[in-house]
Design an enzyme around this catalytic site. Structure first.
Site, PDB file in Angstrom:
ATOM      1  CG  LEU A   1      45.675  52.920  18.305  1.00 37.92           C
ATOM      2  CD1 LEU A   1      45.021  54.223  17.891  1.00 37.92           C
ATOM      3  CD2 LEU A   1      44.832  52.221  19.353  1.00 37.92           C
ATOM      4  CB  CYS A   2      48.167  47.975  13.999  1.00 34.96           C
ATOM      5  SG  CYS A   2      49.801  48.148  14.684  1.00 34.96           S
ATOM      6  N   GLY A   3      46.322  46.162  16.643  1.00 33.52           N
ATOM      7  CA  GLY A   3      46.126  44.821  17.169  1.00 33.52           C
ATOM      8  C   GLY A   3      47.421  44.217  17.670  1.00 33.52           C
TER       9      GLY A   3
END
Lengths: 144, 295
Positions: free
Chosen positions: B91-93
């Site tokens: 969930l950090c691109g």
């Protein structure tokens, strides 16, 4: 001639100290050395030891350092070390407790662990560190 | 057109997702602020260490350099150890994807030169990406994986990673160690860098006015003390830069996700209202139709 010079103690966690001082006393590999203002350029290895310095107001302070390097250049002393803690910031009871815990751990490990066992080495390093903190705390008390 | 109930369920779940993403964004923003402070605090040590080390190294003779296991470079390079720094959580691109892409690129480059590759991975994402059979078949071997690092990297963790890399390098099983990690530029920009880690090379030019300095015990022994400190610090720096970039990437990703969710909720609401209106219209026309039939 200047009678004071600046002392910086730098660790990976940041600048621990930056002060004008008149006297510095450190434990190098070959023994204790004292440094006054206008000292010749020096680089020396430090032992894990309490480092003492006198501030411009005449008060002496003690800081625990674990190894590292001291550089003196043009009336500026820099200590690079992986760990440093001011004597006044040390919680003696906590350090004592941690030292006892490490001792117990070493006792527990030493019968069957070999000298190269990482957990034994770690416990011993921890013990050394706590003992140094205790020594520094006591020195701080005596100087004030 | 979806039924009113279906849309209502979708709407509720999107709202929940938006709450989570916006919370994650706030958390990441708070953490990134803290990490930036740590990054600034760690800089003086790194700069000073670099300066002293480079000056001392320039005082060494070639014999001294080849005598130091961390400085000695070998003429032929047969195998290379890559230290890959990724994160534990997603969930950090594209943060982890970029690291893995850069590593894959480097692996291909090295394989073309017939160089054997070993890996040390940091973070769950790199571990799972390179533990696949396809890599093992190509002879890419993971020596060790470090996972579950604390959310603010400590020098103890950096030392663990560094000592594993140093051990592998000193034992002679690899002739070079490279570090692949993300450099933090700003909150919206970061870049993946591959740098040479071991043997230690000159980074900055030494200033040669040091001949008067008292060295105790000797330049050689000082370098011996400093070399491990230097390598450990390099890993520590890489870790904190990577963590800061990860948090910044998460903040951006979550902020985008929140904006998307908001958009989506708007559209869902619109179609929900349309569906509601359609059913009302239908009911009325049924009533009217029924009344007309009776009359």
């Amino acid at each position: 001639m200047a009678t004071t010079y600046s002392l910086e103690i730098v660790t990976p966690e940041g600048l621990i100290l930056n002060e004008e001082i008149t006297e510095l006393s450190v434990m190098s590999e070959s023994g204790e050395i004292g440094i006054l203002a206008n000292h010749a350029s020096t680089k020396t290895k430090l032992k894990a030891s309490p480092l003492k310095f006198k501030k411009t107001n005449g008060k002496t302070e003690v800081i625990a350092v674990i190894g590292g390097i001291l550089e003196v250049e043009k009336n500026k002393a820099v200590v690079l070390t992986e760990f440093a803690k001011k004597g006044s910031d040390i919680d003696e009871a906590l350090a004592n407790q941690a030292a006892e815990e490490s001792k117990a751990k070493i006792q527990l490990l030493s019968p069957d662990a070999s000298k190269t066992d990482p957990s034994l080495i770690l416990a011993e390093a921890q013990l050394q560190k706590e003992l140094l903190l205790l020594k520094t705390a006591r020195l701080t008390k005596n100087t004030i | 057109m979806a039924s009113q109930k279906e849309i209502r369920v979708k709407l509720a779940s999107t709202k929940k997702t938006m709450k989570i993403t916006s919370a994650m964004k706030l958390v990441a923003a708070a953490k990134v602020n803290k990490m930036q402070k740590i990054l600034v605090q760690a800089r003086p040590y790194a700069t000073k260490l670099n300066e002293i080390f480079t000056n001392l190294k320039s005082a060494l003779s070639p014999d001294d350099i080849s005598g130091n296991p961390l400085l000695r470079s070998s003429k032929t390079i047969e195998s290379v150890l890559l230290v890959v720094i990724s994160s534990d959580r997603g969930l950090c691109g594209a943060y982890n994807a970029n690291i893995i892409k850069a590593t894959n690129k480097r692996i291909r480059e090295l394989q073309e030169q017939k160089i054997q590759i070993k890996l040390i991975t940091v973070g769950r994402k790199a571990k799972s990406a390179f533990a696949k059979d396809a890599y093992q078949k190509q002879g890419v071997e993971i020596l060790e994986s470090f996972i579950n690092l604390s959310s603010i990297p400590t020098s103890t963790e950096a030392n663990l990673i560094a000592s594993k890399a140093i051990e592998t390098f000193v034992s002679g099983s690899v002739s070079k160690v490279e570090l692949i990690s993300t450099r933090f530029i700003s909150l919206v920009a970061s870049e993946v860098l591959t740098h040479n880690f071991l043997p230690i090379e000159n980074v900055t030019e030494a200033n040669k006015n040091d001949s008067q300095t008292i060295l105790e015990p000797s330049a050689q022994s000082l370098v011996e003390t400093l070399a491990p400190m230097y390598t450990e610090n390099k890993i520590y720096q890489a870790l904190i830069e990577a963590t800061t970039s990860e948090l910044a990437a998460r903040m951006t990703a979550m902020s985008n996700a929140t904006a998307n969710a908001k958009d989506f909720i708007k559209r869902l609401l619109l179609s929900y209202n349309k569906a509601r209106q359609a059913s009302i219209t239908q009911e009325i026309s049924e009533i009217v139709g029924g009344a007309a039939a009776l009359g």
